[in-house]
Every structure is written in C-alpha cells, then in structure tokens.
Design an enzyme around this catalytic site. Structure first.
Site, mmCIF file in Angstrom:
data_model
loop_
_atom_site.group_PDB
_atom_site.id
_atom_site.type_symbol
_atom_site.label_atom_id
_atom_site.label_comp_id
_atom_site.label_asym_id
_atom_site.label_seq_id
_atom_site.Cartn_x
_atom_site.Cartn_y
_atom_site.Cartn_z
ATOM 1 N N GLU A 12 7.286 44.832 9.630
ATOM 2 C CA GLU A 12 7.608 46.155 9.094
ATOM 3 C C GLU A 12 7.375 47.284 10.102
ATOM 4 O O GLU A 12 6.693 48.266 9.810
ATOM 5 C CB GLU A 12 6.828 46.403 7.799
ATOM 6 C CG GLU A 12 7.155 45.392 6.714
ATOM 7 C CD GLU A 12 6.365 45.609 5.424
ATOM 8 O OE1 GLU A 12 5.567 46.575 5.368
ATOM 9 O OE2 GLU A 12 6.531 44.821 4.483
ATOM 10 N N GLU B 178 10.735 36.388 2.218
ATOM 11 C CA GLU B 178 9.924 36.818 1.076
ATOM 12 C C GLU B 178 10.809 37.049 -0.150
ATOM 13 O O GLU B 178 10.686 38.048 -0.850
ATOM 14 C CB GLU B 178 9.138 38.094 1.413
ATOM 15 C CG GLU B 178 8.287 37.965 2.665
ATOM 16 C CD GLU B 178 7.488 39.218 2.991
ATOM 17 O OE1 GLU B 178 7.261 40.053 2.079
ATOM 18 O OE2 GLU B 178 7.084 39.373 4.164
#
Length: 396
Positions: free
Chosen positions: A195, A301
């Site tokens: 991220e 994910e």
C-alpha cells in the site's frame, strides 16, 4: 458462462465424497445448486452441503493457479483446518507476520503465531505467501524514533534528517534480513511493500516516505532479494489497483523501479471488491497493464462485500440477507473467476482474505458505519461453513 474456461467437477465431487465424510454425506453433497438458479430461504440456510462435503476449489483450479486463504493461527485446528486442507493449497497470515506482530520492540521477536502457520503449510504441502515485510500500518512506532527518543518526521536539521534516514533503512534491512532468513525455505512469494500508493494520487505520505523518500521501497526489495535468493518471488501489493488513476500511479512507480534494476517479480492485487464494483473491464485492464511489464499477477486479499462504500444499511444478522443478494454475489464471482481463468497464464495465485463468512474484517466495517451493528458475507462459504451460491458458480 463461457464453457471454454470451465470444466466439469464430477471427478472432484467423487473424490470429495470419499474424503469429506463418507456415505452419510452423499445426499448432501449431491444436492448441488437449485435448478432454478436462485436459493429460497430455507434452501439457502439449511439444505446446502458443508464445505468439507463438496469438490475442492484448489483441485478445480490446479491447472490454472493456486487457491489460497488468509488465516489466523487459531484457525489451524478443527473444522477450519479441515476446510483449509480440502479447498486451499496456499496460505497467508492475516496478521501474524506483520511487523508489529513479529518485532513489537526492537530486537524482541515473537515467532509463535507465524511459525504455527509455516508449520501447517509445510505439513500439508501448501504454498505460503508472506504478508508483509513493510507497511505503513501495523508497524511498531520504534522504527520511526531517533536515537534521542524523538520522532524522526519532526526533525528539521538536514544532517540529522539524513542520519535518521540511514537509521530507519538500517532497521528495516535488519527486520527483512531476519525474517527472510528464517522463512526463505518455506515462503514462495513475499509481499515486500504494501500500500505505497495514495488514493489521492502519488506516493503515500507515510513515515517511511517522509523520512526516506522512495529509497525504502528500493532497499526493501534489494534486501529481500539479497537474503531470499533468486528463487524468492517478490511482490508489491496494493488495493484498488482497478481504479485507473491509482493503477497508473502504481504502474509508473514499478516501471521506474524496474528500470533502476530493482528486483520486482510481480504485483499483488488485493481485490477488496463489491458486488457492483469494480467492472470486469477495469479488473482486466489492471492485470494486463502489469503483464505488459513482464510481471506476474497475484490476487492477494479477495473478498466481495454485499454493500457499496460506505457500507451503510448493513444487515444486522446473517438470516436477514436476501437470497437474491447472494445470487447477485454469485453472478459476480462467476464473472470474476471466468476472467481469472482467461488470464491464467499471467495470474499465479488467487487468495481469499478468509475462509468463511464467520471471520471477516468487513464485519468491522459494517459495524463502523451502522451504529455498531452489522455483518457482511464476502466469501463462498457461509457463517456455518455451508456452501453459498457463489461456490457453485466458481466450481462448475
């Protein structure tokens, strides 16, 4: 359904009847989806077989890509372990391998939870993803405190800022070295950085970035390669990679790093998605964009919320969820896996961010936006481990 990318699951079903519980489970496992294609309330809640009674997802996709699940150490026992062994051939730690879990204080290591996951994967011949070496969240504050006990980001003196930068990179390198050397024989793919792209554009203004610029990304990959060897597969992982602007920012960063010789093997697409978002076209474009750089793609994910964003109007109990909504979720899972199969040459792994609907971080989001009450149901197995319409769509 495009039959070109689908195959019958009769053989897998036969195997599942042998290993999933014996003759008593035959009727349940043969029940399958209703002929109407839509589940009624009782049919949805009670008449479907349990996850361990049906054909294996990992066997279904064994010629295309791995099928994984995120786990906590306590889930490696009982029914959940049975489901993991039956349906998944890859694992990732949901939290146990993040920096704050492994090294909460400098030089003090906590390996218990991570080791348990590693041992389970090893025992059952599963692939193992590592999540994550570097992240702006769930990282202990000591990383960013200078030798005088002050926050590095508050320093204004240029010489001290440079010293802090080197200290932070040294701490990061030591963390990566220690972790990679311990697990390099078991981990098959590493989320090196997580991220790093900001939703508003450009690089995330994390403490890592404020102190080191982009050097922390470069050094993290170089350190992982140094201690993991050439066989280590190194990934940069992010969410909302389907959003064109964020996809482009990530692409430009990765392209620049590759041109500098930074060892990146692939991109992890978190894929926290919703029934109505993103489009299949944007999802395809994201995979294809990074494939054009010669990189692998992994879905890291995956979960599919029943709601839009924010998740207002969440249902307060599982029984309140309409059958039609679960059918819409099934339709979207069908489209998604159809795309994954079409692009299977460029996608090596698809990992769900959980096992079943009784454990999902999305419940917390539902409660957050609904006065403390709310649930979500993002997976293909329900809160009682029964199969949902989505399972039947992706197993066919």
């Amino acid at each position: 359904m495009i039959t070109l990318f689908r195959k019958p699951f009769v053989a897998g079903l036969a195997i599942s009847l042998l290993v999933g519980g014996g003759i008593g489970n035959v009727a349940a496992a043969q029940g399958g989806p209703p002929k109407s294609g839509v589940f009624g309330e009782n049919e949805k809640r009670n008449d479907q077989p349990f996850a361990w009674q049906v054909a294996s997802l990992s066997e279904r996709y064994q010629e295309q890509f791995d099928i994984g699940a995120a786990v906590e150490p306590y889930q490696l026992e009982g029914r959940q372990a049975q489901i993991l062994k039956h349906h998944y051939n890859s694992l990732v730690a949901e939290n146990a391998m993040k920096p704050e879990s492994l090294q909460p204080r400098e030089g003090e290591w906590n390996w218990e939870g991570a080791d348990k996951i590693v041992e389970f994967a090893r025992k059952h011949n599963m692939e193992l993803r590592f999540h994550t070496l570097v992240w702006h969240s769930q990282v202990p504050e000591w990383f960013f405190i200078d030798e005088d006990g002050n926050r590095m980001v508050d320093e204004t003196d240029p010489d001290k800022r440079e010293a802090n930068k080197q200290l932070l990179l040294e701490r990061m390198e030591n963390h990566i070295k220690t972790v990679v050397e311990r697990y390099k024989d078991d981990v098959t793919s590493w989320d090196v950085v997580n991220e790093v792209i900001d939703d508003g554009g450009g690089l995330r203004e994390s403490e890592w970035y404020q102190i080191t610029g982009t050097d922390y990304i470069k050094v993290a990959f170089e350190t992982a390669r140094k201690y993991g060897g050439e066989e280590a597969k190194l990934y940069i992982n992010d969410y909302n990679t389907e959003v064109p602007s964020k996809r482009d920012d990530l692409y430009n960063l990765v392209k620049d790093l590759l041109e500098q010789g930074v060892p990146i093997d692939g991109v992890g697409h978190q894929s926290h998605i919703q029934i109505g978002w993103p489009s299949i076209e944007d999802t395809r474009a994201s995979f294809e964009k990074f494939t054009s750089l010669g990189l692998d793609n992994q879905v890291t994910e995956l979960d599919m919320s029943l709601y839009g964003w924010p998740p207002t109007g969440a249902y307060t109990s599982y029984d309140d969820i309409p059958a039609e909504l679960l059918q819409a979720q099934a339709d979207r899972y069908d489209q998604l896996f159809e795309l994954y199969e079409e692009l299977a040459a460029d996608i090596s792994s698809v990992t769900f961010w959980g096992i079943a609907d009784n454990h999902t971080w999305l419940d917390g989001r539902a409660r957050e936006y609904n006065n403390g009450v709310g649930i979500d149901a993002p997976f293909v197995f329900d809160h009682n481990y029964r199969v949902k319409p989505a399972y039947w769509r992706i197993i066919d």
